[in-house]
Design a protein around this motif. Structure first.
Motif, PDB file in Angstrom:
ATOM      1  N   UNK A  16       0.857  -1.183   0.000  1.00 42.98           N
ATOM      2  CA  UNK A  16       0.000   0.000   0.000  1.00 42.98           C
ATOM      3  C   UNK A  16       0.895   1.235   0.000  1.00 42.98           C
ATOM      4  N   UNK A  17       0.996   1.888  -1.146  1.00 46.42           N
ATOM      5  CA  UNK A  17       1.869   3.053  -1.289  1.00 46.42           C
ATOM      6  C   UNK A  17       1.421   3.831  -2.515  1.00 46.42           C
ATOM      7  N   UNK A  18       1.459   5.157  -2.434  1.00 48.70           N
ATOM      8  CA  UNK A  18       1.022   5.973  -3.571  1.00 48.70           C
ATOM      9  C   UNK A  18       2.192   6.389  -4.461  1.00 48.70           C
ATOM     10  N   UNK A  19       3.401   5.897  -4.154  1.00 47.80           N
ATOM     11  CA  UNK A  19       4.559   6.228  -4.981  1.00 47.80           C
ATOM     12  C   UNK A  19       4.764   5.125  -6.021  1.00 47.80           C
ATOM     13  N   UNK A  23      -5.901   3.683   8.332  1.00 46.07           N
ATOM     14  CA  UNK A  23      -6.022   2.441   7.561  1.00 46.07           C
ATOM     15  C   UNK A  23      -5.695   1.242   8.451  1.00 46.07           C
ATOM     16  N   UNK A  24      -4.621   1.362   9.237  1.00 44.08           N
ATOM     17  CA  UNK A  24      -4.221   0.283  10.133  1.00 44.08           C
ATOM     18  C   UNK A  24      -5.327  -0.013  11.143  1.00 44.08           C
ATOM     19  N   UNK A  64      -1.864  -1.539  -4.065  1.00 47.27           N
ATOM     20  CA  UNK A  64      -2.916  -0.601  -3.689  1.00 47.27           C
ATOM     21  C   UNK A  64      -2.274   0.775  -3.580  1.00 47.27           C
ATOM     22  N   UNK A  65      -2.900   1.778  -4.199  1.00 49.13           N
ATOM     23  CA  UNK A  65      -2.337   3.129  -4.207  1.00 49.13           C
ATOM     24  C   UNK A  65      -2.991   4.066  -3.197  1.00 49.13           C
ATOM     25  N   UNK A  66      -3.999   3.592  -2.498  1.00 44.64           N
ATOM     26  CA  UNK A  66      -4.695   4.436  -1.531  1.00 44.64           C
ATOM     27  C   UNK A  66      -5.179   3.593  -0.357  1.00 44.64           C
ATOM     28  N   UNK A  69       2.015   7.582   4.654  1.00 43.23           N
ATOM     29  CA  UNK A  69       1.635   8.795   3.937  1.00 43.23           C
ATOM     30  C   UNK A  69       0.830   8.487   2.693  1.00 43.23           C
ATOM     31  N   UNK A  70      -0.489   8.352   2.844  1.00 42.16           N
ATOM     32  CA  UNK A  70      -1.356   8.010   1.720  1.00 42.16           C
ATOM     33  C   UNK A  70      -2.210   9.215   1.320  1.00 42.16           C
ATOM     34  N   UNK A  71      -2.694   9.273   0.084  1.00 42.36           N
ATOM     35  CA  UNK A  71      -3.380  10.472  -0.400  1.00 42.36           C
ATOM     36  C   UNK A  71      -4.788  10.661   0.154  1.00 42.36           C
TER      37      UNK A  71
END
Length: 237
Positions: free
Chosen positions: A9-12, A65-66, A33-35, A56-58
């Motif tokens: 899970x990362x938006x980069x 989330x956790x 997953x991007x978000x 750090x998600x958008x």
């Protein structure tokens, strides 16, 4: 052959570009997953064997989330965190994260941490080890007996309780607050000096060189990690 699914899970995009192939080469099936919302939906749809979660998600904060995931997901979660956000690592560990890796990170270290948390998850689903080995140190949990090189060590009840708590964590970082509350009670949640004194006393009794500990490792500003024979030794620790 079943490949364990790892949800990243990362938006980069660059994280997925290098981590996806590395996970695949290591025998895992990477899932992207991007978000935060996308991650929660994927976990609910088909729970992965482990989650790698950036804070750090958008859309949703990684901590949120956790917390939401822990309502219905019991698998391991490894946090990706920036170096200067120490308090977030503590909050994530207290909220149920199994470990953390600092950004920027080496793929080898992340893969090693994944192996550790997944092995710990498997052990928890089976019989917990009644005896913990760390070099010549043996902690017999059922008998409340600790020996070093075959010689019984004399530990106070609190020293034993602290050592047992660390050993039972099976390589997981335990925060200062978690240790203080579990050993001394909620009234001592912030009594750091208690913990430092007892950690120092334990190191004098169980470490070959208390000034350069190999068994009870300090995670600066966060807590402590006990290194049993099969636990991961973090680089630079």
């Amino acid at each position: 052959m079943h490949k364990p699914r790892i949800l990243v899970v990362d938006d980069e995009p660059q994280i997925h570009r290098f981590l996806g192939p590395a996970l695949n080469a290591a025998g895992y099936e990477p899932v992207r997953a991007d978000s935060g919302r996308e991650a929660l939906a994927e976990i609910a749809r088909k729970p992965p064997e482990a989650v790698v979660l950036d804070l750090g998600l958008p859309d949703l904060d990684g901590q949120e989330v956790l917390k939401r995931a822990r309502d219905f997901y019991e698998g391991p979660v490894v946090i990706l965190s920036a170096r200067d956000r120490e308090i977030e690592k503590i909050e994530a560990l207290d909220a149920g994260a199994d470990d953390y890796v600092e950004k920027p990170f080496r793929v080898g270290e992340l893969l090693a941490r994944l192996r550790v948390v997944m092995r710990r998850q498997q052990r928890q689903q089976e019989e917990p080890p009644p005896v913990v080995h760390a070099g010549d140190l043996v902690i017999d949990l059922p008998r409340r007996l600790v020996t070093r090189a075959g010689e019984a060590l004399r530990l106070s009840p609190k020293e034993y309780d602290l050592l047992a708590k660390l050993a039972e964590a099976d390589g997981k970082v335990l925060t200062h607050k978690e240790l203080l509350v579990s050993i001394w009670g909620p009234a001592h949640a912030h009594d750091m000096q208690y913990l430092r004194v007892f950690i120092g006393q334990l190191r004098q009794k169980i470490e070959a060189d208390p000034a350069a500990p190999k068994l009870i490792l300090t995670q600066p500003g966060i807590g402590y990690r006990f290194m049993a024979d099969e636990a991961l030794r973090p680089s630079g620790a």
